[in-house]
Design an enzyme around this catalytic site. Structure first.
Site: not given
Ligand code: ZN
Length: 164
Positions: A82, A85, A130, A133, A153
């Site tokens: 990510c 984070c 995510c 976060c 996607c």
């Molecule tokens: Zn994250």
């Protein structure tokens, strides 16, 4: 006079009770949305650590232009984290070339992402974010390859590739 006073006091008490109920339900809602994700930052804090493109996608549900991400055509061995984070989200083992112009995966890493229903643009899609976060990553569709049949996607700008 006394009766009127009582009525006014009663109305005031009811008003205060309603207000406190309203305020407590409001603070509960805020607490729930804040504690929903492990990592919570203010908009200003996110803007400080993210590029404008990353902020647009991760925090404002934007979509990068197709074929704009170098990660789309990248198939080296590694893990996609990510960009907000650094939580590991996707493995290169599940990456495939969907031809859509966005990095595509047939499965996320266990317990890395969460989904929600997205009704924007007159479509009903499943939004992917995510787990840690809450950053918006992209969408998942059910026209992907075996073994899952799913196509994640994902905006490349929301990912950071770490080679292995
Ligand atoms: Zn994250």
């Amino acid at each position: 006079m006394k009766k009127r006073y009582l009525l006014q006091t009663g109305a005031a008490i009811v008003g205060v009770m309603a207000l406190s109920r309203y305020l407590s339900s409001r603070s509960e809602a805020q607490t729930a949305s804040e504690s929903g994700f492990e990592i919570v930052k203010t908009e200003a804090e996110w803007r400080r650590i993210l590029s404008p493109d990353q902020f647009n996608v991760l925090r404002q549900h934007g979509t990068e232009p197709r074929f704009s991400s170098l990660l789309d055509k990248q198939f080296a061995q590694g893990v996609y984290h990510c960009a907000g984070c650094a939580l590991p989200l996707f493995s290169s083992d599940t990456k495939f070339d969907s031809g859509t112009g966005w990095p595509s995966f047939y499965a996320p890493i266990d317990n890395a992402i969460r989904t929600s229903v997205d009704h924007s643009f007159l479509m009903t899609r499943t939004e992917v974010h995510c787990r840690r976060c809450g950053g918006h990553l992209g969408h998942v569709f059910d026209d992907g390859p075996a073994p899952t049949g799913e196509r994640y996607c994902i905006n490349g700008v929301a990912l950071k590739f770490v080679a292995q």
